[in-house]
Scaffold this active site. Structure first.
Site, PDB file in Angstrom:
ATOM      1  N   MET A 190      23.421  -0.704 -60.672  1.00 55.04           N
ATOM      2  CA  MET A 190      22.568  -0.911 -61.844  1.00 55.04           C
ATOM      3  C   MET A 190      21.609   0.264 -61.975  1.00 55.04           C
ATOM      4  O   MET A 190      21.265   0.912 -60.990  1.00 55.04           O
ATOM      5  CB  MET A 190      21.798  -2.216 -61.683  1.00 55.04           C
ATOM      6  CG  MET A 190      22.733  -3.408 -61.749  1.00 55.04           C
ATOM      7  SD  MET A 190      21.889  -4.935 -61.467  1.00 55.04           S
ATOM      8  CE  MET A 190      20.689  -4.832 -62.759  1.00 55.04           C
ATOM      9  N   GLU A 230      30.436  -3.606 -69.052  1.00 54.84           N
ATOM     10  CA  GLU A 230      30.204  -4.738 -68.138  1.00 54.84           C
ATOM     11  C   GLU A 230      31.522  -5.375 -67.668  1.00 54.84           C
ATOM     12  O   GLU A 230      31.663  -6.609 -67.651  1.00 54.84           O
ATOM     13  CB  GLU A 230      29.317  -5.802 -68.814  1.00 54.84           C
ATOM     14  CG  GLU A 230      27.973  -5.273 -69.298  1.00 54.84           C
ATOM     15  CD  GLU A 230      26.908  -5.210 -68.215  1.00 54.84           C
ATOM     16  OE1 GLU A 230      27.246  -5.351 -67.018  1.00 54.84           O
ATOM     17  OE2 GLU A 230      25.742  -5.000 -68.576  1.00 54.84           O
ATOM     18  N   CYS A 234      17.049   5.744 -55.450  1.00 53.69           N
ATOM     19  CA  CYS A 234      16.547   4.696 -54.549  1.00 53.69           C
ATOM     20  C   CYS A 234      15.051   4.454 -54.793  1.00 53.69           C
ATOM     21  O   CYS A 234      14.256   5.391 -54.767  1.00 53.69           O
ATOM     22  CB  CYS A 234      16.786   5.097 -53.093  1.00 53.69           C
ATOM     23  SG  CYS A 234      16.137   3.883 -51.927  1.00 53.69           S
ATOM     24  N   CYS A 280      19.461   3.173 -51.755  1.00 55.88           N
ATOM     25  CA  CYS A 280      20.452   3.998 -51.048  1.00 55.88           C
ATOM     26  C   CYS A 280      21.036   3.170 -49.890  1.00 55.88           C
ATOM     27  O   CYS A 280      20.581   2.064 -49.603  1.00 55.88           O
ATOM     28  CB  CYS A 280      19.815   5.279 -50.523  1.00 55.88           C
ATOM     29  SG  CYS A 280      18.720   4.987 -49.120  1.00 55.88           S
TER      30      CYS A 280
HETATM   31 ZN    ZN Z   1      16.548   4.853 -49.851  1.00 54.13          ZN
END
Ligand code: ZN
Length: 193
Positions: free
Chosen positions: A23, A94, A150, A182
Site C-alpha cells: 500500500m 485492486e 518505510c 521495510c
Molecule cells: Zn524500516
C-alpha cells in the site's frame, strides 16, 4: 520508468503487465499514467475495479493523491467480458480483491491481442502472497514492483503493516489502519504482537 514496447501495433500481439507492491507504493498512479498514455495514442481503453471498493467513488479509479480516471465497477472477473467491445487496452485495479478466475480472464484477453494492465497488492498484511496477484505475476510479460517508504526508518518498504489487528482480509486500506514498512521493521513489529 516503464516504456511501452509497442503502441500502435497492439492488434498483432497482446500482453499482460502487472504493477504490484505494498500500500502507498504508487501502483494506481502508475496504472493511471500508462492508461493516459494509451489514450493519447488513441487507443480504446477501459478500466475495471471490484465494486465493493467504493471508499472514494463508485465509478472512478482514484489514487491516494487524487489523480483520477473513469472506471467501471464489476461484481466479479467474469463481468469484465461484458464491457470489451472494441477495447484495446484493459486496466484492472485492486486485483487482489477479485476471484481467482481473473487469472484465466486476463490471459484469455492477452491471448486475443489485448494489452492488459493489472495492479494489486502482492502480499497481505501478514506478508503472505495475496489472492490471484502472484499467479498473474507468473504469467505476465512485465512485472513492475513499486515501493513505498518505510514509516519507521525511511528505507524502501514492501510490506503493508496493519496497525490494528482486525483479521478481516478485505478491510480496505486507509492511512490510519496501515503503514508501509521495510523487511526489518515489519519483522520487528510482527514479533512484538
Ligand atoms: Zn524500516
Amino acid at each position: 520508468m516503464f516504456l511501452e514496447n509497442y503502441v500502435k501495433d497492439i492488434s498483432k500481439q497482446g500482453s499482460l503487465e502487472i504493477i504490484t507492491g505494498s500500500m502507498f507504493s504508487g501502483k494506481t498512479e502508475e496504472l493511471i499514467r500508462r492508461l493516459k498514455r494509451a489514450k493519447i495514442a488513441k487507443q480504446n481503453v477501459k478500466i475495471f475495479k471490484p465494486d465493493f471498493d467504493n471508499r472514494y467513488s463508485s465509478n472512478k479509479v482514484i489514487s491516494h493523491d487524487s489523480n483520477k480516471i473513469k472506471s467501471i465497477s464489476v461484481k466479479n472477473s467474469e463481468e469484465i467480458l461484458q464491457h470489451l467491445e472494441k477495447v484495446e487496452v484493459v486496466g484492472i485495479d485492486e486485483a487482489q480483491f477479485f476471484d481467482e478466475n481473473l487469472y484465466n480472464i486476463c490471459n484469455e484477453l492477452a491471448n486475443k491481442g489485448l494489452r492488459v494492465i493489472v495492479t494489486g497488492l502482492d502480499m497481505d498484511y501478514e506478508g503472505k502472497p495475496f489472492g490471484v496477484v502472484p499467479m498473474l505475476m507468473a504469467s505476465a510479460e512485465y512485472v513492475t514492483k513499486v515501493h513505498a517508504i518505510c514509516m519507521e526508518c525511511g528505507n524502501l518498504a514492501q510490506y503493508s503493516y496493519r496497525k490494528n489487528q482486525n483479521k478481516d482480509l478485505l478491510l480496505l486500506g486507509e492511512k490510519d489502519s496501515y503503514e508501509p514498512l521495510c523487511r526489518k521493521c515489519f519483522q520487528k513489529n510482527i514479533k512484538n504482537l
